[in-house]
Design a protein around this motif. Sequence first.
Motif, short mmCIF file in Angstrom:
data_model
loop_
_atom_site.label_atom_id
_atom_site.label_comp_id
_atom_site.label_asym_id
_atom_site.label_seq_id
_atom_site.Cartn_x
_atom_site.Cartn_y
_atom_site.Cartn_z
N ILE A 1 53.69 46.43 32.78
CA ILE A 1 52.41 46.88 32.22
C ILE A 1 52.61 48.23 31.57
CG2 ILE A 1 51.07 45.59 33.94
CD1 ILE A 1 50.52 48.30 35.34
N GLY A 2 51.68 48.59 30.67
CA GLY A 2 51.74 49.88 30.02
C GLY A 2 50.59 50.78 30.37
N GLN A 3 49.55 50.21 30.99
CA GLN A 3 48.38 50.99 31.38
C GLN A 3 47.66 50.29 32.52
OE1 GLN A 3 46.14 51.35 27.77
NE2 GLN A 3 46.03 49.15 27.43
N ALA A 4 46.88 51.05 33.27
CA ALA A 4 46.24 50.51 34.46
C ALA A 4 45.22 49.43 34.12
CB ALA A 4 45.56 51.64 35.24
N SER A 5 44.65 49.45 32.93
CA SER A 5 43.63 48.47 32.56
C SER A 5 44.18 47.05 32.48
CB SER A 5 43.00 48.85 31.22
OG SER A 5 43.98 48.88 30.19
N GLU A 6 45.50 46.90 32.44
CA GLU A 6 46.10 45.57 32.43
C GLU A 6 46.06 44.92 33.80
OE1 GLU A 6 49.72 45.03 29.92
OE2 GLU A 6 49.58 47.21 29.71
N VAL A 7 45.74 45.69 34.82
CA VAL A 7 45.56 45.17 36.18
C VAL A 7 44.07 45.00 36.43
CG1 VAL A 7 45.90 45.60 38.64
CG2 VAL A 7 47.67 46.27 36.99
N ILE A 8 43.64 43.76 36.69
CA ILE A 8 42.22 43.50 36.88
C ILE A 8 41.85 43.31 38.34
CG2 ILE A 8 41.92 42.54 34.57
CD1 ILE A 8 42.11 39.76 35.73
N GLY A 9 42.85 43.32 39.21
CA GLY A 9 42.57 43.19 40.64
C GLY A 9 43.83 43.28 41.47
N VAL A 10 43.70 43.88 42.66
CA VAL A 10 44.81 43.97 43.60
C VAL A 10 44.25 43.72 44.99
CG1 VAL A 10 46.68 45.38 44.51
CG2 VAL A 10 45.91 45.76 42.17
N ARG A 11 44.89 42.79 45.73
CA ARG A 11 44.40 42.52 47.08
C ARG A 11 45.53 41.99 47.97
NH1 ARG A 11 42.87 38.00 44.10
NH2 ARG A 11 43.28 35.97 45.10
N HIS A 12 45.40 42.26 49.27
CA HIS A 12 46.36 41.73 50.23
C HIS A 12 46.01 40.26 50.50
CE1 HIS A 12 46.96 46.07 51.14
NE2 HIS A 12 48.19 45.68 51.36
N VAL A 13 47.04 39.43 50.55
CA VAL A 13 46.82 37.99 50.71
C VAL A 13 47.71 37.42 51.81
CG1 VAL A 13 46.05 37.61 48.34
CG2 VAL A 13 48.49 37.48 48.87
N GLY A 14 48.20 38.28 52.71
CA GLY A 14 49.08 37.81 53.78
C GLY A 14 48.35 36.92 54.76
N GLN A 15 49.13 36.10 55.45
CA GLN A 15 48.57 35.24 56.48
C GLN A 15 48.21 36.08 57.71
OE1 GLN A 15 47.96 31.95 55.97
NE2 GLN A 15 48.73 32.29 53.89
N ALA A 16 47.12 35.75 58.36
CA ALA A 16 46.64 36.53 59.50
C ALA A 16 47.38 36.16 60.78
CB ALA A 16 45.14 36.34 59.68
N LEU A 17 48.73 36.12 60.71
CA LEU A 17 49.53 35.82 61.89
C LEU A 17 49.67 37.05 62.78
CD1 LEU A 17 52.37 33.73 60.18
CD2 LEU A 17 50.31 32.89 61.34
N SER A 18 49.66 38.20 62.16
CA SER A 18 49.72 39.47 62.89
C SER A 18 49.15 40.54 62.00
CB SER A 18 51.17 39.81 63.26
OG SER A 18 51.92 40.10 62.09
N PRO A 19 48.72 41.67 62.56
CA PRO A 19 48.18 42.74 61.72
C PRO A 19 49.17 43.22 60.67
CG PRO A 19 47.65 43.13 64.04
CD PRO A 19 48.62 41.98 64.00
N GLU A 20 50.49 43.17 61.00
CA GLU A 20 51.49 43.63 60.06
C GLU A 20 51.64 42.67 58.89
OE1 GLU A 20 51.98 43.40 63.29
OE2 GLU A 20 52.02 45.52 63.89
N SER A 21 51.84 41.37 59.19
CA SER A 21 52.08 40.41 58.11
C SER A 21 50.88 40.26 57.20
CB SER A 21 52.46 39.05 58.70
OG SER A 21 51.38 38.50 59.46
N GLU A 22 49.69 40.47 57.73
CA GLU A 22 48.48 40.32 56.94
C GLU A 22 48.42 41.35 55.81
OE1 GLU A 22 43.64 39.86 57.64
OE2 GLU A 22 44.95 40.53 59.26
N LYS A 23 49.07 42.50 56.00
CA LYS A 23 49.03 43.57 55.01
C LYS A 23 50.32 43.70 54.22
CE LYS A 23 44.88 45.14 55.93
NZ LYS A 23 43.79 45.10 54.90
#
Length: 283
Positions: free
Chosen positions: A74-96
């Motif tokens: 990417i060349g600028q932040a506007s090219e990112v429209i979303g960021v989110r954690h999608v880990g499986q809720a197997l443990s607090p660590e893996s989820e993040k």
Amino acid sequence: MPQSAGIKSTTIFQFHNGQRKERTDTVACEEPLEIKLAFGKEVQREHRSLAITMRTPGQDEALAIGFLFTEGIIGQASEVIGVRHVGQALSPESEKNILLVELSPDTLVDFEQLSRHFYTSSSCGVCGKASIEMLRAVNLYYPRHGFPTYSPKQIQQFPWQMMDHQPIFEQTGGIHAAAAFDEQGQLLCLQEDVGRHNAMDKLIGQTMRTGDFPMRNQAVMVSGRLSFELVQKAAMAGVPLLAAVGAPSSLAVELAESHGMTLIGFLRGRRFNVYTGVERVVV
């Protein structure tokens, strides 16, 4: 003292004058982060894993955005429209530890080219001149010639200001930092991570998110030594002055000189060495 995020407690055995004592100590967290991309037109969106990096949890979104920028995706932040954690809720660590970055439909991603780039940048024996030519092919925010300027006194204050804003280092002594300073030499932002490259990516990513980008009016200081990769990341962001407590490599000096950057090493106490761009240090 309250325990900061990014720190874990552990039991150790401390030896002093031949005597053993059991006590609790703190260490910096190091966990894997998988960065995934969602890209393409709305009806043809693809989801693919891009990279896995070992990092200190915290500021993961900034790390991902900075990483995508310094890898030329990417060349600028506007090219990112979303960021989110999608880990499986197997443990607090893996989820993040799995992060999905949604790119705008107009952002093009060539995974075949990216795979070749990652392989080349991680291999040994890459010719320095070839590496610099590769960097020149990437869109850069070149620093302004000779500006901004700093006095030796302002530069000498960089490490002291950083020390007051490194909670994880204060409690563990085992983490890197990257900090940005304004034209008056005042601290703007500081990021910590077990990886010095990650700390730089976090700093660049956070600056992109706040809108004060490119970083043509900011000096940056990092802990440790100055590698080619750190100079490369700073050059891409338009950083005019890069300093460190340690030494630069020969290729780092060559790259900084070719892009008109001021490169400072061994910044400790009242002394420092200027390797390139001395015109920005005004006595």
